[in-house]
Design a protein around this motif. Structure first.
Motif, mmCIF file in Angstrom:
data_model
loop_
_atom_site.group_PDB
_atom_site.id
_atom_site.type_symbol
_atom_site.label_atom_id
_atom_site.label_comp_id
_atom_site.label_asym_id
_atom_site.label_seq_id
_atom_site.Cartn_x
_atom_site.Cartn_y
_atom_site.Cartn_z
ATOM 1 N N GLN B 158 0.833 -1.207 0.000
ATOM 2 C CA GLN B 158 0.000 0.000 0.000
ATOM 3 C C GLN B 158 0.862 1.250 0.000
ATOM 4 O O GLN B 158 0.579 2.206 -0.715
ATOM 5 C CB GLN B 158 -0.939 -0.015 1.205
ATOM 6 N N ILE B 159 1.949 1.225 0.792
ATOM 7 C CA ILE B 159 2.818 2.399 0.840
ATOM 8 C C ILE B 159 3.463 2.617 -0.521
ATOM 9 O O ILE B 159 3.532 3.749 -1.030
ATOM 10 C CB ILE B 159 3.891 2.220 1.923
ATOM 11 N N THR B 160 3.921 1.525 -1.137
ATOM 12 C CA THR B 160 4.548 1.672 -2.447
ATOM 13 C C THR B 160 3.550 2.222 -3.453
ATOM 14 O O THR B 160 3.858 3.153 -4.210
ATOM 15 C CB THR B 160 5.051 0.301 -2.938
ATOM 16 N N ALA B 161 2.334 1.667 -3.437
ATOM 17 C CA ALA B 161 1.312 2.142 -4.369
ATOM 18 C C ALA B 161 1.008 3.611 -4.117
ATOM 19 O O ALA B 161 0.857 4.405 -5.052
ATOM 20 C CB ALA B 161 0.047 1.306 -4.231
ATOM 21 N N ALA B 162 0.952 3.982 -2.820
ATOM 22 C CA ALA B 162 0.633 5.373 -2.483
ATOM 23 C C ALA B 162 1.727 6.296 -2.988
ATOM 24 O O ALA B 162 1.449 7.378 -3.509
ATOM 25 C CB ALA B 162 0.468 5.515 -0.972
ATOM 26 N N LEU B 163 2.984 5.869 -2.851
ATOM 27 C CA LEU B 163 4.080 6.729 -3.302
ATOM 28 C C LEU B 163 4.057 6.893 -4.824
ATOM 29 O O LEU B 163 4.273 7.990 -5.341
ATOM 30 C CB LEU B 163 5.416 6.150 -2.858
ATOM 31 N N ARG B 164 3.807 5.805 -5.524
ATOM 32 C CA ARG B 164 3.724 5.916 -6.988
ATOM 33 C C ARG B 164 2.588 6.859 -7.386
ATOM 34 O O ARG B 164 2.724 7.704 -8.270
ATOM 35 C CB ARG B 164 3.448 4.545 -7.596
ATOM 36 N N TYR B 165 1.467 6.680 -6.709
ATOM 37 C CA TYR B 165 0.305 7.531 -6.965
ATOM 38 C C TYR B 165 0.682 8.973 -6.662
ATOM 39 O O TYR B 165 0.360 9.893 -7.438
ATOM 40 C CB TYR B 165 -0.837 7.043 -6.067
ATOM 41 N N LEU B 166 1.416 9.181 -5.555
ATOM 42 C CA LEU B 166 1.790 10.538 -5.164
ATOM 43 C C LEU B 166 2.616 11.204 -6.259
ATOM 44 O O LEU B 166 2.337 12.340 -6.659
ATOM 45 C CB LEU B 166 2.581 10.494 -3.862
ATOM 46 N N PHE B 167 3.617 10.496 -6.776
ATOM 47 C CA PHE B 167 4.461 11.142 -7.786
ATOM 48 C C PHE B 167 3.681 11.394 -9.067
ATOM 49 O O PHE B 167 3.828 12.446 -9.691
ATOM 50 C CB PHE B 167 5.718 10.311 -8.037
ATOM 51 N N ALA B 168 2.824 10.446 -9.443
ATOM 52 C CA ALA B 168 2.017 10.667 -10.650
ATOM 53 C C ALA B 168 1.130 11.887 -10.468
ATOM 54 O O ALA B 168 1.048 12.764 -11.342
ATOM 55 C CB ALA B 168 1.167 9.430 -10.933
ATOM 56 N N THR B 169 0.495 11.970 -9.314
ATOM 57 C CA THR B 169 -0.457 13.049 -9.102
ATOM 58 C C THR B 169 0.262 14.394 -8.963
ATOM 59 O O THR B 169 -0.233 15.426 -9.413
ATOM 60 C CB THR B 169 -1.370 12.725 -7.909
ATOM 61 N N LEU B 170 1.479 14.373 -8.404
ATOM 62 C CA LEU B 170 2.222 15.631 -8.296
ATOM 63 C C LEU B 170 2.647 16.135 -9.666
ATOM 64 O O LEU B 170 2.568 17.335 -9.951
ATOM 65 C CB LEU B 170 3.447 15.450 -7.403
ATOM 66 N N ILE B 171 3.100 15.227 -10.527
ATOM 67 C CA ILE B 171 3.447 15.657 -11.887
ATOM 68 C C ILE B 171 2.204 16.219 -12.570
ATOM 69 O O ILE B 171 2.243 17.276 -13.203
ATOM 70 C CB ILE B 171 4.019 14.475 -12.698
ATOM 71 N N GLY B 172 1.084 15.513 -12.405
ATOM 72 C CA GLY B 172 -0.152 15.957 -13.035
ATOM 73 C C GLY B 172 -0.556 17.346 -12.580
ATOM 74 O O GLY B 172 -0.806 18.235 -13.401
ATOM 75 N N SER B 173 -0.574 17.550 -11.266
ATOM 76 C CA SER B 173 -1.062 18.857 -10.809
ATOM 77 C C SER B 173 -0.046 19.955 -11.100
ATOM 78 O O SER B 173 -0.424 21.100 -11.327
ATOM 79 C CB SER B 173 -1.452 18.819 -9.341
ATOM 80 N N SER B 174 1.262 19.612 -11.127
ATOM 81 C CA SER B 174 2.247 20.637 -11.475
ATOM 82 C C SER B 174 2.070 21.077 -12.921
ATOM 83 O O SER B 174 2.136 22.281 -13.211
ATOM 84 C CB SER B 174 3.658 20.105 -11.280
ATOM 85 N N ALA B 175 1.849 20.110 -13.816
ATOM 86 C CA ALA B 175 1.638 20.477 -15.216
ATOM 87 C C ALA B 175 0.410 21.368 -15.333
ATOM 88 O O ALA B 175 0.407 22.373 -16.057
ATOM 89 C CB ALA B 175 1.473 19.224 -16.065
ATOM 90 N N TYR B 176 -0.646 21.004 -14.583
ATOM 91 C CA TYR B 176 -1.857 21.819 -14.608
ATOM 92 C C TYR B 176 -1.556 23.239 -14.123
ATOM 93 O O TYR B 176 -1.959 24.222 -14.749
ATOM 94 C CB TYR B 176 -2.924 21.161 -13.735
ATOM 95 N N LEU B 177 -0.792 23.327 -13.018
ATOM 96 C CA LEU B 177 -0.504 24.650 -12.450
ATOM 97 C C LEU B 177 0.334 25.487 -13.408
ATOM 98 O O LEU B 177 0.106 26.694 -13.552
ATOM 99 C CB LEU B 177 0.215 24.494 -11.111
#
Lengths: 96, 478
Positions: B158-177
């Motif tokens: 779960q932690i590994t999945a959460a971290l992968r999700y975190l990096f994906a979502t951070l790239i996504g929201s940074s591109a949006y910003l």
């Protein structure tokens, strides 16, 4: 304009870092570089006239808060991962 | 200014924040009831809001009486009202389910209730915002609380999945910003309604780049093929009610934003991307279904099915000139939201009962857990798009729109996707109908859990018979 271009350069470097780097701590640092790039674009683009625009500065403040929160969450998760596996890299689990 | 201080709109924003905070303070023993009553009130608010919107009462609120361009505007039209209704209903049923699902001493339950509340408040704020920067903040709220939920169990996977999700979502929201920053640089505003008339066909190249960045960022968050790499792990490893929330609501939120931008301010620029989105959607349908057909784990299968079902949403972008296509998309959001929530919730029951998360372990489930398997079947009907389900209605409308506009390829992909869905749904059902192994013991499961799954799945079918109000609602305010 020079601020904005510099910001784009930082963003690209940060993005590459987040995608390519293996070490999770470095990934986090790269994310922060990326964020700083965006903030530079926000402030830089709005400063074309001589009087600085307050709105993007407020946005950057908000953005910094968000980035700090995200970094804190990431660090907490990495610590947990470290205590579980002893590593701060993704273990390639092609499960079963 | 003589505005009513408290409207359903404000209620939808504040109520989840209140109960989430109380849930955090009071701990996992007392939080379920606070959450359930909070969500009951919110559901009422959302219906009231939808009723007012469909009557044509405009729903706007300037936070602190500071209007755009300086202040933050909140606005609701038909589409966002529909999303709000879906969010509250699914969240309400999942809350009832989670009360029985998590044991009070479960480590995950401590974090689940507060994060659940913050997630819902983030989602509601996202659907209500009419300001691109505010949307960024709500995106991050949703993303961070979703990651917290994935990690709540605390296991290695779960932690590994959460971290992968975190990096994906951070790239996504940074591109949006970054896209928002470029837009602000070009036009000096981030209010959607102010931007709307400013962006035209002959907008500068910079706006095209901004638009591309924003949409690409949101696609990563929506997990559209080929950006779906983080989704199966995150949705497959979290606890069942959390997977249900993520699959039914969270990915829809970023899709809603793509749709909102595409129909709204970015329309003149974004229409260049319509076919690209449709092709990716097509890829998602085939790749997601193929992976679902091959998956050995039950929740992995359902997660890949989410990847496939998200494809339909993107497939309709070239058709959006007509209202029918938008109605089809909304119907698909509802159909998939309800059916997938039902499916994950049912999978949670099956995993509790059989003690393992595999498709192979389901043998004999029909005899022991008939209601759960019935729910699974009903959800399957919606995913396959068989009449009279809401999934059928969505696909029917989509094919109708595709054929009237002469794009028969899209109609073909929709039909092929339905067949592929049938393959993976029948993999589950076939296994469940097999005779139970002689020594196989199943753990007893509370009946309440089964009925929650059944309610969600049945709703996804019944909506197909009674979709008129929803279709009318979506057309309002466009």
């Amino acid at each position: 304009m020079i601020f904005a271009l510099c910001g784009i350069a930082l963003f690209t470097m940060g993005l590459l870092g987040v995608v390519i780097l293996k070490n999770l701590l470095r990934k986090i640092l790269a994310f922060n570089v990326m964020g700083s790039g965006i903030f530079l674009v926000l402030v830089g683009l709005a400063q074309r006239q001589d009087n600085p625009d307050a709105v993007p500065q407020a946005m950057v403040l908000t953005g910094i808060v968000v980035a700090v929160a995200a970094t804190a969450l990431a660090l907490a998760l990495i610590r947990k991962l470290h205590s579980l596996t002893g590593q701060i890299e993704f273990v390639d689990e092609r499960d079963e | 200014m003589n505005e009513a201080v408290f409207t359903p709109l404000i209620g939808l924003l504040i109520t989840p924040l209140i109960w989430a905070t109380f849930a955090f303070i009071l701990g996992p023993k007392r939080s379920p009831w606070i959450a359930i009553s909070g969500l009951a009130i919110q559901s009422w608010f959302s219906f009231e809001l939808a009723r007012q919107v469909s009557l044509g009462v405009s729903q706007q609120h300037a936070v602190g009486s500071w209007g755009a361009p300086l202040g933050i505007d909140l606005a609701v039209d038909g589409l966002s009202a529909a999303m709000l209704v879906l969010t509250q209903i699914v969240a309400f049923i999942i809350a009832i389910y989670s009360r029985s699902y998590f044991k009070p001493n479960d480590a995950a339950a401590v974090w689940f209730w507060p994060l659940f509340g913050f997630l819902i408040s983030g989602l509601n704020a996202l659907f209500i915002s009419a300001d691109l920067f505010n949307i960024y903040v709500t995106l991050e709220l949703v993303g961070l609380s979703a990651i917290g939920l994935v990690a709540a169990g605390g296991g290695k996977q779960q932690i590994t999945a959460a971290l992968r999700y975190l990096f994906a979502t951070l790239i996504g929201s940074s591109a949006y910003l970054l896209g928002v920053a470029l837009l602000y640089g070009s036009y000096g505003t981030v209010s959607i309604s102010t931007l709307q008339p400013l962006i035209t066909q002959d907008a500068p190249q910079l706006v095209l780049i901004a638009c591309g960045l924003m949409i690409a960022g949101l696609l990563i968050k929506t997990a559209l093929f080929p950006f779906h790499f983080w989704l199966p792990a995150a949705h497959g490893s979290a606890a069942a009610p959390i997977s249900a929330l993520l699959s039914a609501l969270v990915v829809k939120a970023s899709f809603y934003l793509v749709l909102r931008l595409y129909l709204g301010p970015l329309e003149p620029v974004a229409s260049h991307f319509a076919w690209l989105l449709a092709i990716l959607g097509c890829g998602a349908i085939f790749w997601g279904s193929w992976q679902a057909i091959r998956a050995a784990k039950l929740k992995r299968l359902i997660a890949y099915s989410t990847v496939a079902q998200l494809g339909y949403l993107f497939l309709s972008f070239p058709l959006l000139a007509e209202l029918v296509a938008l109605q089809a998309v909304t119907m698909q959001i509802f159909a998939h939201g309800l059916a997938k929530a039902g499916m994950f919730v049912a999978a949670g029951i099956l995993i509790k009962a059989t003690g393992e998360d595999t498709v192979a372990g389901l043998a004999g489930a029909v005899e022991r857990l008939p209601i759960t398997m019935f729910a699974m079947g009903l959800s399957g009907i919606t995913l396959m798009g068989l009449p009279p389900s809401a999934g059928f209605l969505a696909k029917w409308l989509m094919i109708d729109a595709a054929l009237t506009q002469g794009y028969w390829m899209i109609a073909f992909v929709v039909l092929a996707g339905g067949l592929l869905a049938a393959v993976y749904v029948f993999r589950i059902l076939r296994q469940a109908f097999l005779l139970a192994p002689p020594h196989g013991e199943m753990n007893p499961v509370p009946r309440k859990l089964e009925w929650c799954a059944f309610t969600l799945s049945a709703a996804s079918v019944i909506l197909g018979l009674r979709g008129v109000e929803l279709m009318h609602l979506v057309g309002v305010g466009l």
